[in-house]
Write an enzyme that holds these catalytic residues in place. Structure first.
Site, PDB file in Angstrom:
ATOM      1  N   THR A   1      53.340  52.125  37.308  1.00  0.00           N
ATOM      2  CA  THR A   1      53.049  51.731  35.934  1.00  0.00           C
ATOM      3  C   THR A   1      54.095  50.792  35.357  1.00  0.00           C
ATOM      4  OG1 THR A   1      52.012  53.898  35.640  1.00  0.00           O
ATOM      5  CG2 THR A   1      52.453  52.627  33.655  1.00  0.00           C
TER       6      THR A   1
ATOM      7  N   ALA B   1      57.609  58.812  40.114  1.00  0.00           N
ATOM      8  CA  ALA B   1      57.065  59.114  38.780  1.00  0.00           C
ATOM      9  C   ALA B   1      58.139  59.168  37.714  1.00  0.00           C
ATOM     10  CB  ALA B   1      56.281  60.423  38.771  1.00  0.00           C
ATOM     11  N   GLY B   2      57.851  58.482  36.614  1.00  0.00           N
ATOM     12  CA  GLY B   2      58.697  58.566  35.427  1.00  0.00           C
ATOM     13  C   GLY B   2      59.661  57.417  35.237  1.00  0.00           C
TER      14      GLY B   2
ATOM     15  N   LYS C   1      50.633  60.230  50.968  1.00  0.00           N
ATOM     16  CA  LYS C   1      51.349  60.725  49.795  1.00  0.00           C
ATOM     17  C   LYS C   1      50.504  61.853  49.215  1.00  0.00           C
ATOM     18  CE  LYS C   1      52.707  59.694  45.081  1.00  0.00           C
ATOM     19  NZ  LYS C   1      52.608  58.750  43.944  1.00  0.00           N
TER      20      LYS C   1
END
Length: 257
Positions: free
Chosen positions: A207, A184-185, A96
């Protein structure tokens, strides 16, 4: 089935391995998510010395495919060197690719990203580039040899969810044959369902699970949400309409004078 660099996967959820309360919680989260791919930051874990080595062994014991990432890299040279080291440590050509340009929102430096991607593709890496939703950058990454694109929907760790629905749908329409993974996000299972309903092939998150009150339960929730979004996309959803459409047919109804 999801096909990434000629590898068939049953799960469309890729999971990060950072910031979990403990290795045991991470292991249980991976198990309940059903994921077959876990990302690992080589630079972050190697900074832990012997603890980093133990962490790598624990990840290997989970029986998943490891996707090393170049988190923390800000230049082509850093990213390429880290990718080469990861290939030696994990014995995989998957990587990645992250080349960060801004410290405040961790936005990719797309110029360095494309250059690093070209170098790594030429060296035989299977590159998963973390990028923006810019279509020109996406084309250049494909020209460099990437077979997968990983656009963000919001800054890393923000949990903001898709900020530009039009940009995400435009990317899906522009590259119908390219595996697209939102990276992401994403902060909630509903965000994962939403992007999968757009026709994206998978989601990668960290996360939102690691920072949850109950990470294993959240991992399972994201697994179900991802599957639901994909199933809805494949089933063919109704497009929004301005006018009401009666669900009960008028023909054949009794008329009372």
């Amino acid at each position: 089935m999801l096909s990434l660099y000629e590898t068939k996967l049953s799960s469309r959820l890729l999971l990060g391995s950072a910031r979990y309360p403990s290795p045991a919680v991470l292991a249980e989260s991976v198990r309940r998510s059903g994921t077959e791919v876990v990302t690992v930051s080589l630079r972050r874990e190697m900074a832990g010395g012997k603890a980093g080595g133990a962490f790598f062994e624990m990840i290997r014991s989970l029986g998943v495919r490891i996707l090393p990432n170049t988190a923390g890299c800000h230049t082509v040279e850093e990213a390429v060197l880290t990718a080469r080291m990861a290939r030696e440590v994990f014995r995989t050509n998957w990587v990645k690719l992250e080349v960060i340009g801004r410290h405040d929102n961790l936005q990719p430096d797309v110029f360095e990203l494309v250059e690093a991607a070209r170098t790594l593709c030429e060296e035989g890496f299977a590159v998963f580039p973390y990028t923006t939703d810019d279509l020109v950058v996406a084309e250049k990454l494909l020209d460099a040899g990437c077979e997968v694109l990983m656009p963000w929907c919001a800054p890393i760790g923000s949990a903001a969810g898709p900020r530009s629905l039009s940009a995400l749908t435009a990317m899906r329409a522009a590259f119908p044959g390219v595996p697209l993974i939102v990276d992401a996000g994403i902060g909630r299972p509903s965000h994962a369902t939403m992007v999968m309903e757009f026709g994206y092939d998978a989601v990668l998150l960290n996360t939102a699970v690691a920072g949850a009150g109950d990470p294993p339960a959240m991992a399972e929730a994201f697994s179900r949400a991802t599957m639901a979004g994909r199933q809805a996309f494949e089933a063919g959803m109704l497009e929004p309409r301005e006018m009401a459409v009666a669900s009960t047919p008028i023909v054949g109804k009794g008329v009372f004078a």
